[in-house]
Design an enzyme around this catalytic site. Structure first.
Site, PDB file in Angstrom:
ATOM      1  CB  SER A   1      -0.917   0.007   1.224  1.00  0.00           C
ATOM      2  OG  SER A   1      -1.750   1.151   1.218  1.00  0.00           O
TER       3      SER A   1
ATOM      4  CG  HIS B   1      -4.248   5.063  -2.320  1.00  0.00           C
ATOM      5  ND1 HIS B   1      -5.328   4.371  -2.841  1.00  0.00           N
ATOM      6  CD2 HIS B   1      -3.805   4.319  -1.269  1.00  0.00           C
ATOM      7  CE1 HIS B   1      -5.531   3.274  -2.123  1.00  0.00           C
ATOM      8  NE2 HIS B   1      -4.625   3.218  -1.172  1.00  0.00           N
TER       9      HIS B   1
ATOM     10  CG  ASN C   1      -4.669  -1.037  -1.851  1.00  0.00           C
ATOM     11  OD1 ASN C   1      -5.100  -2.175  -1.656  1.00  0.00           O
ATOM     12  ND2 ASN C   1      -5.465  -0.008  -2.092  1.00  0.00           N
ATOM     13  CB  VAL C   2      -1.815  -4.939  -5.373  1.00  0.00           C
ATOM     14  CG1 VAL C   2      -2.286  -4.246  -6.638  1.00  0.00           C
ATOM     15  CG2 VAL C   2      -0.327  -4.694  -5.166  1.00  0.00           C
ATOM     16  NE  ARG C   3      -7.772  -5.062  -0.295  1.00  0.00           N
ATOM     17  CZ  ARG C   3      -8.160  -4.043  -1.048  1.00  0.00           C
ATOM     18  NH1 ARG C   3      -7.264  -3.166  -1.486  1.00  0.00           N
ATOM     19  NH2 ARG C   3      -9.425  -3.873  -1.372  1.00  0.00           N
TER      20      ARG C   3
ATOM     21  CG  HIS D   1      -9.136   7.720 -15.622  1.00  0.00           C
ATOM     22  ND1 HIS D   1      -9.943   6.792 -15.006  1.00  0.00           N
ATOM     23  CD2 HIS D   1      -9.107   8.801 -14.809  1.00  0.00           C
ATOM     24  CE1 HIS D   1     -10.396   7.292 -13.858  1.00  0.00           C
ATOM     25  NE2 HIS D   1      -9.900   8.519 -13.717  1.00  0.00           N
TER      26      HIS D   1
ATOM     27  CG  HIS E   1     -18.305  13.565   6.019  1.00  0.00           C
ATOM     28  ND1 HIS E   1     -17.552  12.428   5.862  1.00  0.00           N
ATOM     29  CD2 HIS E   1     -17.425  14.585   6.169  1.00  0.00           C
ATOM     30  CE1 HIS E   1     -16.263  12.729   5.939  1.00  0.00           C
ATOM     31  NE2 HIS E   1     -16.156  14.034   6.114  1.00  0.00           N
TER      32      HIS E   1
ATOM     33  N   GLY F   1      -2.744  -3.919  13.935  1.00  0.00           N
ATOM     34  CA  GLY F   1      -1.561  -3.720  13.113  1.00  0.00           C
ATOM     35  C   GLY F   1      -0.684  -2.616  13.668  1.00  0.00           C
TER      36      GLY F   1
END
Length: 306
Positions: free
Chosen positions: A94, A108, A110-112, A147, A177, A261
């Site tokens: 991440s 940003h 991330n790969v998980r 993109h 919000h 964590g």
């Protein structure tokens, strides 16, 4: 069930962390990433790499983690109640980069990979991740480039993949919000396992590998733009929105904190300077107003390439 090669996933993630850190340190030219290896008492470990006070990056982190637990955290079982009571193994990379120059967007990615086990039952596994871009001052060509690279990474896996993951990203990175998106989106996916391990792993790798070619050209193009105190003030104001999303809605942040964590690594995504202003004034017709009217909207950026 297809063969699941956990070791191959881990090696790919470690290589991805190395590649991203080496490339971004070269782009910065002043600072290197400082490495902090850590162990998790409940099981697992990680490698956090942080860059600070660089020529380009005010703060950035690229984190690898591989953790274990006896019970899936509530954030993971909220949408998957069948996983309650299973042990888990989770690993991923991440990253968040906060540039100093307001004309360079925050990025940003991330790969998980998750696998949940229960005695007497088949393991449940899946991939997830994505990437998204948060500009403070919008440039149409940068958004199109971001993109287009994202779409190209998905293309070998089906024509519908990019549009599906773009829509998912737009919906996920939405600050409810505030009634506004966090940025101009990109890709978001989760629960990926339907086509078997090999195909799912390949798609995850394609998206992970697309981050540098998507982001670095934008950084190189904008990092030397001259900016004023007013530009910087608006950047700090908009960073506040980024913080709000991460602390209120982000699944990764919630999973990390609920699974006990390492807090510093989990919160590495937060910018070093941020400002909350009561009813921040935006002048009609200004570049700041254009961010809201022209960029923080639902838009098919790749269509602009046609």
């Amino acid at each position: 069930m297809s063969h699941v090669d956990v070791d191959a996933v881990k090696q790919y993630l470690l290589n991805l962390q190395n590649s991203i850190c080496n490339t971004l340190a070269s782009v910065d030219g002043k600072q290197k990433f400082v490495e902090d290896s850590w162990d998790r008492p409940e099981g697992g470990s990680g490698i956090t790499r942080v860059i600070s006070n660089g020529a380009v990056f005010e703060k950035g982190g690229v984190n690898f983690s591989h953790v274990f637990g006896e019970n899936m955290p509530a954030s993971a079982t909220a949408n998957r109640p069948e996983l309650a009571g299973r042990s888990f193994e989770a690993m991923g990379v991440s990253l968040v980069l906060h540039p100093k120059n307001p004309f360079v967007p925050t990025s940003h990615a991330n790969v998980r990979f998750f696998i949940a086990r229960k005695e007497g039952a088949e393991p449940v596994w899946w991939f997830g991740g994505g990437l998204d871009l948060t500009p403070y001052y919008g440039f149409e060509e940068d958004c199109v480039h971001w993109h287009q690279v994202a779409k190209d990474s998905c293309a070998p896996f089906g024509e519908e993949v990019y549009s599906k993951y773009k829509k998912w990203c737009d919906e996920y990175f939405y600050i409810k919000h505030r009634n506004e998106p966090r940025g101009i989106g990109g890709l978001f996916f989760d629960d990926l396992n339907t086509n078997g391990f090999d195909a799912s792993f390949s798609l995850m790798q394609a998206i992970g590998d697309s981050y540098l070619p998507a982001y670095v050209p934008i950084v190189e193009k904008r990092k030397d733009n001259a900016y004023s105190d007013e530009h910087r003030d608006f950047q700090l104001h908009r960073r506040g929105r980024y913080v709000e999303f991460n602390l209120v809605y982000d699944r990764g942040t919630l999973f990390g904190l609920q699974s006990n964590g390492r807090t510093e690594s989990i919160l590495m995504s937060l910018p070093p300077e941020v400002r909350w202003s009561y009813e921040y004034p935006v002048v009609e017709g200004s570049a700041e107003a254009k961010l809201y009217s022209d960029f923080l909207i639902d838009k098919n950026w790749v269509d602009l390439n046609d």
